[in-house]
Write a protein that holds these residues in place. Structure first.
Motif, PDB file in Angstrom:
ATOM      1  N   ASP A 117      35.051  79.475  32.787  1.00  0.00           N
ATOM      2  CA  ASP A 117      34.228  80.299  31.894  1.00  0.00           C
ATOM      3  C   ASP A 117      34.991  80.787  30.665  1.00  0.00           C
ATOM      4  O   ASP A 117      34.407  81.440  29.805  1.00  0.00           O
ATOM      5  CB  ASP A 117      33.684  81.511  32.644  1.00  0.00           C
ATOM      6  N   CYS A 118      36.300  80.518  30.580  1.00  0.00           N
ATOM      7  CA  CYS A 118      37.117  80.991  29.456  1.00  0.00           C
ATOM      8  C   CYS A 118      36.755  80.260  28.172  1.00  0.00           C
ATOM      9  O   CYS A 118      36.633  79.040  28.157  1.00  0.00           O
ATOM     10  CB  CYS A 118      38.606  80.789  29.741  1.00  0.00           C
ATOM     11  N   GLY A 131      39.977  76.676  41.096  1.00  0.00           N
ATOM     12  CA  GLY A 131      38.822  76.121  41.790  1.00  0.00           C
ATOM     13  C   GLY A 131      37.702  75.737  40.857  1.00  0.00           C
ATOM     14  O   GLY A 131      36.851  74.931  41.209  1.00  0.00           O
ATOM     15  N   SER A 132      37.670  76.315  39.650  1.00  0.00           N
ATOM     16  CA  SER A 132      36.621  75.970  38.691  1.00  0.00           C
ATOM     17  C   SER A 132      37.158  75.047  37.601  1.00  0.00           C
ATOM     18  O   SER A 132      36.443  74.179  37.124  1.00  0.00           O
ATOM     19  CB  SER A 132      36.021  77.225  38.058  1.00  0.00           C
ATOM     20  N   ALA A 133      38.399  75.233  37.199  1.00  0.00           N
ATOM     21  CA  ALA A 133      39.020  74.418  36.141  1.00  0.00           C
ATOM     22  C   ALA A 133      40.515  74.708  36.130  1.00  0.00           C
ATOM     23  O   ALA A 133      41.004  75.573  36.861  1.00  0.00           O
ATOM     24  CB  ALA A 133      38.410  74.739  34.782  1.00  0.00           C
ATOM     25  N   ALA A 134      41.237  73.982  35.288  1.00  0.00           N
ATOM     26  CA  ALA A 134      42.682  74.172  35.155  1.00  0.00           C
ATOM     27  C   ALA A 134      42.994  74.753  33.779  1.00  0.00           C
ATOM     28  O   ALA A 134      42.224  74.592  32.831  1.00  0.00           O
ATOM     29  CB  ALA A 134      43.406  72.847  35.339  1.00  0.00           C
ATOM     30  N   LEU A 135      44.137  75.424  33.698  1.00  0.00           N
ATOM     31  CA  LEU A 135      44.596  76.055  32.463  1.00  0.00           C
ATOM     32  C   LEU A 135      46.107  75.863  32.404  1.00  0.00           C
ATOM     33  O   LEU A 135      46.783  75.992  33.426  1.00  0.00           O
ATOM     34  CB  LEU A 135      44.230  77.536  32.519  1.00  0.00           C
ATOM     35  N   SER A 149      44.536  73.430  23.139  1.00  0.00           N
ATOM     36  CA  SER A 149      45.543  72.500  22.654  1.00  0.00           C
ATOM     37  C   SER A 149      45.264  71.140  23.275  1.00  0.00           C
ATOM     38  O   SER A 149      45.282  71.009  24.501  1.00  0.00           O
ATOM     39  CB  SER A 149      46.945  72.992  23.037  1.00  0.00           C
ATOM     40  N   ARG A 150      44.988  70.179  22.430  1.00  0.00           N
ATOM     41  CA  ARG A 150      44.669  68.820  22.884  1.00  0.00           C
ATOM     42  C   ARG A 150      43.526  68.812  23.896  1.00  0.00           C
ATOM     43  O   ARG A 150      43.564  68.096  24.896  1.00  0.00           O
ATOM     44  CB  ARG A 150      45.909  68.142  23.467  1.00  0.00           C
ATOM     45  N   GLY A 151      42.528  69.639  23.648  1.00  0.00           N
ATOM     46  CA  GLY A 151      41.344  69.673  24.507  1.00  0.00           C
ATOM     47  C   GLY A 151      41.511  70.423  25.822  1.00  0.00           C
ATOM     48  O   GLY A 151      40.621  70.393  26.665  1.00  0.00           O
ATOM     49  N   ARG A 152      42.654  71.090  26.019  1.00  0.00           N
ATOM     50  CA  ARG A 152      42.900  71.853  27.257  1.00  0.00           C
ATOM     51  C   ARG A 152      43.073  73.329  26.945  1.00  0.00           C
ATOM     52  O   ARG A 152      43.582  73.689  25.890  1.00  0.00           O
ATOM     53  CB  ARG A 152      44.155  71.329  27.958  1.00  0.00           C
ATOM     54  N   ARG A 153      42.679  74.178  27.882  1.00  0.00           N
ATOM     55  CA  ARG A 153      42.876  75.619  27.736  1.00  0.00           C
ATOM     56  C   ARG A 153      44.354  75.930  27.954  1.00  0.00           C
ATOM     57  O   ARG A 153      44.973  75.404  28.874  1.00  0.00           O
ATOM     58  CB  ARG A 153      42.047  76.370  28.766  1.00  0.00           C
ATOM     59  N   VAL A 154      44.902  76.836  27.109  1.00  0.00           N
ATOM     60  CA  VAL A 154      46.323  77.185  27.188  1.00  0.00           C
ATOM     61  C   VAL A 154      46.499  78.680  27.007  1.00  0.00           C
ATOM     62  O   VAL A 154      45.840  79.306  26.175  1.00  0.00           O
ATOM     63  CB  VAL A 154      47.132  76.458  26.083  1.00  0.00           C
TER      64      VAL A 154
END
Length: 132
Positions: A47-48, A81-85, A113-118
């Motif tokens: 949800d971030c 459990g919902s996504a990775a960061l 960054s490059r399509g990933r949450r950071v």
């Protein structure tokens, strides 16, 4: 057949037991991590939104040392459990307690960054080993 889909019916004790027996270990762990995040009052990683200040919790899946722009950086993948960061500590080669399988709570501003949450240089709290 009833008009209510199976997923919307209230689950009895027997149905929940059958669902747990037929679920994979990864599904069970993901469900447990999602419940843990909700119990801790943290935002689910899924949800971030970009540039949002959040507090998330989960388990570190990987920890690597990877320089960014010539500066040492410790990177870890946090999964709830919902996504990775990706959690990145700039200027650090290692941090005691930051290791795969460890649970932690991290707070900071989410970036993309490059399509990933950071999360860069977050405030963090290691969860006690006894609770794992």
């Amino acid at each position: 057949m009833s008009a209510v889909p199976r997923s919307e019916k209230p689950a009895g004790r027997f149905r929940r037991m059958l669902d747990r027996l037929s679920s994979s270990q990864e599904d069970l762990e993901s469900e447990e991590l999602r419940e843990d995040a909700a119990t801790a009052g943290c935002t689910r990683i899924g949800d971030c939104q970009d540039r949002e200040i959040v507090t998330v919790t989960g388990t570190l899946r990987t920890v690597t040392q990877r320089p960014r722009a010539g500066v040492p950086a410790l990177e870890a993948e946090l999964f709830d459990g919902s996504a990775a960061l990706d959690v990145v500590w700039l200027g650090r080669r290692s941090i005691t307690g930051i290791e795969p399988g460890r649970k932690l709570i991290a707070s900071g501003r989410v970036g993309m960054s490059r399509g990933r949450r950071v999360l860069f240089n977050p405030k963090y709290e290691l969860r006690p080993l006894g609770r794992e």
